[in-house]
Scaffold this motif. Structure first.
Motif, PDB file in Angstrom:
ATOM      1  N   ALA A  21      19.964  23.660  48.094  1.00 59.88           N
ATOM      2  CA  ALA A  21      19.404  23.883  49.432  1.00 59.88           C
ATOM      3  C   ALA A  21      17.889  24.082  49.353  1.00 59.88           C
ATOM      4  O   ALA A  21      17.140  23.514  50.159  1.00 59.88           O
ATOM      5  CB  ALA A  21      20.067  25.090  50.084  1.00 59.88           C
ATOM      6  N   THR A  22      17.431  24.855  48.386  1.00 59.51           N
ATOM      7  CA  THR A  22      15.993  25.090  48.224  1.00 59.51           C
ATOM      8  C   THR A  22      15.271  23.803  47.870  1.00 59.51           C
ATOM      9  O   THR A  22      14.188  23.517  48.406  1.00 59.51           O
ATOM     10  CB  THR A  22      15.745  26.166  47.152  1.00 59.51           C
ATOM     11  OG1 THR A  22      16.405  27.373  47.549  1.00 59.51           O
ATOM     12  CG2 THR A  22      14.266  26.456  46.982  1.00 59.51           C
ATOM     13  N   ASP A  23      15.850  23.005  46.998  1.00 56.55           N
ATOM     14  CA  ASP A  23      15.249  21.713  46.657  1.00 56.55           C
ATOM     15  C   ASP A  23      15.146  20.811  47.878  1.00 56.55           C
ATOM     16  O   ASP A  23      14.153  20.090  48.054  1.00 56.55           O
ATOM     17  CB  ASP A  23      16.053  21.006  45.565  1.00 56.55           C
ATOM     18  CG  ASP A  23      15.901  21.648  44.197  1.00 56.55           C
ATOM     19  OD1 ASP A  23      14.999  22.503  44.026  1.00 56.55           O
ATOM     20  OD2 ASP A  23      16.695  21.302  43.301  1.00 56.55           O
ATOM     21  N   THR A  24      16.150  20.857  48.725  1.00 54.81           N
ATOM     22  CA  THR A  24      16.143  20.067  49.953  1.00 54.81           C
ATOM     23  C   THR A  24      14.987  20.487  50.856  1.00 54.81           C
ATOM     24  O   THR A  24      14.246  19.647  51.370  1.00 54.81           O
ATOM     25  CB  THR A  24      17.484  20.208  50.695  1.00 54.81           C
ATOM     26  OG1 THR A  24      18.531  19.757  49.836  1.00 54.81           O
ATOM     27  CG2 THR A  24      17.497  19.435  51.999  1.00 54.81           C
ATOM     28  N   VAL A  25      14.825  21.784  51.016  1.00 54.63           N
ATOM     29  CA  VAL A  25      13.731  22.297  51.848  1.00 54.63           C
ATOM     30  C   VAL A  25      12.380  21.932  51.238  1.00 54.63           C
ATOM     31  O   VAL A  25      11.451  21.529  51.944  1.00 54.63           O
ATOM     32  CB  VAL A  25      13.863  23.823  52.024  1.00 54.63           C
ATOM     33  CG1 VAL A  25      12.614  24.409  52.654  1.00 54.63           C
ATOM     34  CG2 VAL A  25      15.089  24.144  52.867  1.00 54.63           C
TER      35      VAL A  25
END
Length: 75
Positions: A21-25
């Motif tokens: 999720a953090t990588d996506t953001v």
């Protein structure tokens, strides 16, 4: 959640979903950096910053959990 370890699918016992999720953001930040329009770049950066909060990440993961193409829940 399940994650691919390169050989098999395994249960996510280390909450790797938060890394995903953090990588996506953070990809939003990368998109903003490539944006030529300054106003759009600023909006994307503001959105990315808000999206990195724990509350926003939890919401993203909760929404993903109920998406049929993503969910690991069986009915």
């Amino acid at each position: 959640w399940l994650h691919w370890d390169g050989v098999t699918w395994r249960e996510d016992r280390k909450n790797r979903i938060f890394v995903v999720a953090t990588d996506t953001v953070r990809s939003i930040t990368a998109s903003a950096a490539a944006e030529d329009d300054n106003q759009r770049r600023q909006r994307l950066l503001a959105h990315a910053l808000k999206s990195e909060s724990r509350r926003a990440l939890d919401a993203m993961i909760a929404l993903a959990r109920v998406q049929p193409d993503v969910s690991d829940l069986l009915e």
